[in-house]
Motif scaffolding. Structure first.
Motif, PDB file in Angstrom:
ATOM      1  N   ASN A 230       0.799  -1.223   0.000  1.00 57.29           N
ATOM      2  CA  ASN A 230       0.000   0.000   0.000  1.00 57.29           C
ATOM      3  C   ASN A 230       0.830   1.271   0.000  1.00 57.29           C
ATOM      4  O   ASN A 230       0.278   2.363  -0.098  1.00 57.29           O
TER       5      ASN A 230
ATOM      6  N   LEU B 276      -6.077  -3.645  10.297  1.00 56.44           N
ATOM      7  CA  LEU B 276      -6.811  -3.409   9.048  1.00 56.44           C
ATOM      8  C   LEU B 276      -5.851  -3.327   7.858  1.00 56.44           C
ATOM      9  O   LEU B 276      -6.091  -3.921   6.807  1.00 56.44           O
ATOM     10  N   LEU B 277      -4.757  -2.603   8.048  1.00 56.48           N
ATOM     11  CA  LEU B 277      -3.797  -2.435   6.972  1.00 56.48           C
ATOM     12  C   LEU B 277      -3.105  -3.759   6.651  1.00 56.48           C
ATOM     13  O   LEU B 277      -2.888  -4.096   5.485  1.00 56.48           O
TER      14      LEU B 277
ATOM     15  N   SER C  27      -4.315  -6.664   6.960  1.00 54.79           N
ATOM     16  CA  SER C  27      -5.246  -7.652   6.416  1.00 54.79           C
ATOM     17  C   SER C  27      -5.188  -7.722   4.898  1.00 54.79           C
ATOM     18  O   SER C  27      -5.504  -8.737   4.286  1.00 54.79           O
TER      19      SER C  27
ATOM     20  N   LYS D 285      -8.613   3.675   0.911  1.00 54.19           N
ATOM     21  CA  LYS D 285      -8.782   3.410   2.336  1.00 54.19           C
ATOM     22  C   LYS D 285      -7.424   3.205   3.001  1.00 54.19           C
ATOM     23  O   LYS D 285      -7.197   3.662   4.126  1.00 54.19           O
ATOM     24  N   ALA D 286      -6.522   2.532   2.319  1.00 57.35           N
ATOM     25  CA  ALA D 286      -5.183   2.296   2.865  1.00 57.35           C
ATOM     26  C   ALA D 286      -4.451   3.626   3.071  1.00 57.35           C
ATOM     27  O   ALA D 286      -3.754   3.812   4.071  1.00 57.35           O
TER      28      ALA D 286
ATOM     29  N   LYS E  13      -7.134  -6.263   2.984  1.00 57.47           N
ATOM     30  CA  LYS E  13      -8.504  -6.284   2.464  1.00 57.47           C
ATOM     31  C   LYS E  13      -9.067  -4.889   2.185  1.00 57.47           C
ATOM     32  O   LYS E  13     -10.231  -4.749   1.848  1.00 57.47           O
ATOM     33  N   VAL E  14      -8.243  -3.867   2.374  1.00 54.98           N
ATOM     34  CA  VAL E  14      -8.722  -2.505   2.132  1.00 54.98           C
ATOM     35  C   VAL E  14      -8.189  -2.012   0.788  1.00 54.98           C
ATOM     36  O   VAL E  14      -7.092  -2.379   0.353  1.00 54.98           O
ATOM     37  N   GLY E  15      -8.974  -1.177   0.141  1.00 52.10           N
ATOM     38  CA  GLY E  15      -8.573  -0.621  -1.146  1.00 52.10           C
ATOM     39  C   GLY E  15      -7.494   0.434  -0.988  1.00 52.10           C
ATOM     40  O   GLY E  15      -7.145   0.833   0.128  1.00 52.10           O
TER      41      GLY E  15
ATOM     42  N   ILE F 164      -5.901   5.243   6.167  1.00 48.64           N
ATOM     43  CA  ILE F 164      -5.408   4.582   7.378  1.00 48.64           C
ATOM     44  C   ILE F 164      -3.964   4.988   7.654  1.00 48.64           C
ATOM     45  O   ILE F 164      -3.583   5.246   8.807  1.00 48.64           O
TER      46      ILE F 164
END
Length: 260
Positions: free
Chosen positions: A82, A216-217, A219, A226-227, A221-223, A230
């Motif tokens: 990311n 979350l980062l 994982s 969103k990354a 699983k975030v676009g 975060i």
């Protein structure tokens, strides 16, 4: 007949090695760039490591397996995926790109820093192994962890941690954020938001919120958008870490050793 079989076997092995070391090969986690899309991928929004190669270059062929490992390693690491772009350019076919960045030999590897003009990349002069590339990029990302932080609000964050009256200290962030220019205001408002939540939820909020966002980062699983959001929050949250100064010194020491 036996000689013919041996010759065919060695020819097959040679073809496999040739394919494996072909710098034009598509590699997982590595962008193949052209004049048409270079500026769409290398934007300054992320750290970028770019190899400029020629298909006939022996050193480029030798580098291909290591660059392949690098792309796979970055693709498997959510934090790096990311925040980092790994790319390569056939600068023999796309000579205008090589000329643009002063490429004089192959392979040339350049680092484009996050938040810095893409017109002035750094020459990468480190080791040519996947491990060396990874260590270099991890150092760059670690040194950039405070990208969203603002000096004046960092001071207020330290005051907040030391204050007996947390409510009053939290109120100071709003007035300070209002004085910021538009480019910094979004990050500035996060300081006040996090301080208010810490007042409401207790002193462990910073640690638990940091852990939650990191999960979350991690994982994967975030676009991308969103990354980025975060990452900005984690950067601001790091200003409220009582160990922040020690971590900064450790990072500086690590970078100093790397430069020796």
């Amino acid at each position: 007949m036996r000689c013919i079989l041996y010759l065919l076997l060695w020819a097959a092995v040679g073809i496999l090695v040739s394919c494996e070391d072909d710098p034009t090969e598509s590699l997982a986690g590595v962008h193949d760039l052209t004049q048409a899309d270079f500026d769409k991928v290398v934007t300054g929004g992320k750290h970028a490591l770019v190899e400029f190669y020629a298909p006939w270059c022996g050193h480029c062929k030798h580098l291909t397996p290591e660059y392949k490992k690098l792309g796979e390693a970055v693709a498997k690491d959510p934090k790096l995926k990311n925040s980092v772009v790994i790319a390569k350019v056939n600068a023999d076919d796309h000579r205008e790109i090589g000329e643009r960045f002063g490429v004089r030999g192959f392979p040339t590897i350049k680092y484009f820093g996050r938040g810095k003009p893409t017109s002035a990349p750094e020459d990468y002069n480190g080791g040519r192994t996947a491990e060396a590339f990874l260590a270099y990029l991890q150092e760059k990302v670690a040194a950039d962890k405070g990208f969203a932080r603002i000096g004046s609000l960092d001071t207020l964050a330290r005051d907040f941690l030391a204050a007996a009256d947390k409510t009053g200290a939290a109120a100071a962030f709003k007035a300070a954020a209002e004085k910021l220019d538009e480019a910094q205001r979004a990050a500035g408002l996060l300081y006040g938001k996090f301080a208010e939540k810490a007042v409401a939820k207790g002193g462990d909020f910073f640690k638990t919120e940091t852990a939650r966002l990191e999960r979350l980062l991690d994982s994967g699983k975030v676009g991308a958008n969103k990354a980025a959001e975060i990452s900005q929050k984690l950067s601001v949250l790091s200003a409220f870490s009582p160990d922040d100064e020690e971590e900064d010194e450790a990072t500086k020491e690590q970078l100093s050793k790397a430069e020796e």
